[in-house]
Structures are given as C-alpha cells and as structure tokens.
Design an enzyme around this catalytic site. Structure first.
Site: not given
Length: 297
Positions: A20, A149, A202
């Site tokens: 991430e 997000n 995301d």
C-alpha cells in the site's frame, strides 16, 4: 491517454502481504511503499534496482514524506514521525478509536502540509473516520466510514476525493486549503456492488489533467475517471487485488501499482504468482509531486 492501453509490468517481486501507499521521492528518485500486514516500509530505486526494507513494530497503513527528510506514518496505535530506517522519532497522535478493530489506513499530505489520514473498521461496523493532523492534534472530518481510502487532491487543493471502499463509492468534497475544512460532499463515482468480482475502489491518485486513477481491490484492474466522473479507461493488473497507484519517474509518467496477496486462495495465487508485487506502466499524462508534511504546522 492515446493509442493502445499501456501494459502493466512487474518491476519488483516483493511478495508483500498487503502492499500500500506508494509514494514517489523526487530527491532520491525512489518509490516508497508499505506492507501493512508485513509491518514494513519498502524503498525501491528503479534506476539501480536497489530495494531496501525497514521493519516497523506494528501494522502500518500509510506514509507521507516530510520536510526534514523523515516520514509521517499512520499505524495501528497512532500517527508517528519516523526516520527513514523505520525507527520512531516521536508519536504525533494516538488513534482515537479502539485498536482492537481500528487502525490507520490511507493518508495524504494536503497542499498546506497537514496530514489527512483515515481509519479502517476491521469489523465492518461503520465506525471508522477521516482525520486531519496538524500541531493542534487530530480533528475528525468524516465519521461513519467502513474503510477510509482513495484520498487525492485537485491541483488547486480545493477538491478532495475520498473513497469508502466497502461501499463502492468515491465522494468529492470541497476543501479549504487555508483551514483544512471539508464541506459539500457529492458522489463522484459509484461501482457496481453486484458485479461478479465485487471490484471496489482502493487507493488513488490524480494526474495533471485532473483525472482520478483508482486501484480496484479484487478487480484485477485500475481505472481512470475524468474530472466530471466519466470512466475513461480500464487497465488489467496481473494480480487480483491492486491496492493503490502513484505517479513516479523523472517525468512522473510511470504509474506504479501496489498489490496484495494476504488471504488470497491458493488456486488464485497459482494463477497470479506475482500477487503482492509492485507493478508499473507507462502513461501519456503525468501526475504531480505530493506535498511534504510539516510537523510544526
């Protein structure tokens, strides 16, 4: 974009459990990213291929670059100022939620140098929030979220994009760069929660044309949306769970994509053995460098 769609290529087979928060460092010409479940910060130098990993002591959801050559990091217990080797310089704020089900997730430095960072409710109870961090501490901007997000700012800093991943929705807000105040939310795009793959938005980034790029978790692809919310392009990624995109390279025309492999079934991993790797593709329209966090702001 013009011509044929770009093709994603594997640039680092790092087998991240939950890759991430990719972030381009123009000074070092390197890409930083985290492995949330692997409790690690990665630094990848594309030109040399050098790859360094720094262990941290707890789940780490996101990072930002700071003035003073440090990192700001949203972790499970709070927000920290870290040295680039992952060691803690100081804690900036506690996580105001219950750490049994909450950790910090996606984060982004705003145009003035504040840090916006959201949480995830791991029990899907809708108790997560989005916060602004400055020297006065944490200020809650949004609540009732499931997974905060997809943060991205427009070039003038007056629009903030934000996704609540399990709700399949990206919302666009008015943002005041002078005060850090958020207002006037409206749906920017909504994905089909009844789709076969249940692809959902995301992590994200904006290019210089104001188009919103988003990674679709469980969707094996990324998307580019126009400023008025029209879907412009879809590009496949050879992993079921792309997690976030970031522009990098000297011309900011390399789009990096982090991915995840944690919790994926073995038959799926057999078909996508590079899941958890770092991918890249060449794009026509560049991104922008991210602002630096000012811990004294």
């Amino acid at each position: 974009m013009t011509g044929a769609a770009p093709e994603a290529r594997l640039v680092l087979d790092c087998a991240a459990q939950l890759g991430e928060s990719p972030l381009w460092d123009a000074q070092e010409e390197a890409l930083w990213f985290v492995d949330i479940n692997g409790r690690a910060i990665h630094r990848y130098h594309p030109q040399s291929g050098a790859h360094a990993v720094a262990a941290v002591g707890e789940d780490i959801g996101c990072i930002g670059l700071t003035r003073g050559r440090a990192l700001v990091a949203g972790m499970r217990s709070g927000v920290f100022l870290l040295a680039r080797d992952g060691s803690v310089l100081r804690k900036l704020a506690d996580n105001p939620e219950d750490r049994a089900w909450s950790r910090f997730n996606d984060g982004r430095v705003d145009p003035a140098g504040r840090f916006l960072v959201g949480t995830i409710d791991e029990e899907r109870g809708g108790r997560a929030g989005l916060y602004r961090l400055d020297r006065s501490g944490l200020t809650k901007l949004l609540d009732g979220l499931m997974t905060s997000n997809g943060l991205a700012f427009s070039a003038d800093g007056r629009t903030l994009f934000h996704a609540d991943t399990p709700r399949f929705t990206v919302t666009r807000y008015a943002y005041d760069p002078a005060t850090g105040a958020l207002s006037d939310g409206e749906v920017f795009c909504r994905l089909d929660r009844d789709s076969t793959d249940r692809a959902r938005p995301d992590g994200a980034a904006l290019d210089v044309d104001g188009c919103y790029w988003t990674a679709l978790y469980e969707g094996s692809r990324i998307q580019r949306w126009s400023p008025d919310g029209a879907l412009l392009a879809e590009i496949p990624i050879p992993a079921r769970c792309p997690t976030m995109v970031a522009f990098g390279g000297r011309d900011l025309k390399t789009l990096y994509v982090t991915t995840a492999r944690a919790g994926r079934p073995e038959p799926e991993l057999a078909q996508t053995p590079n899941a958890g790797g770092l991918f890249a593709l060449d794009v026509d329209v560049p991104g922008r460098l991210e602002p630096l966090f000012d811990p004294d702001l």
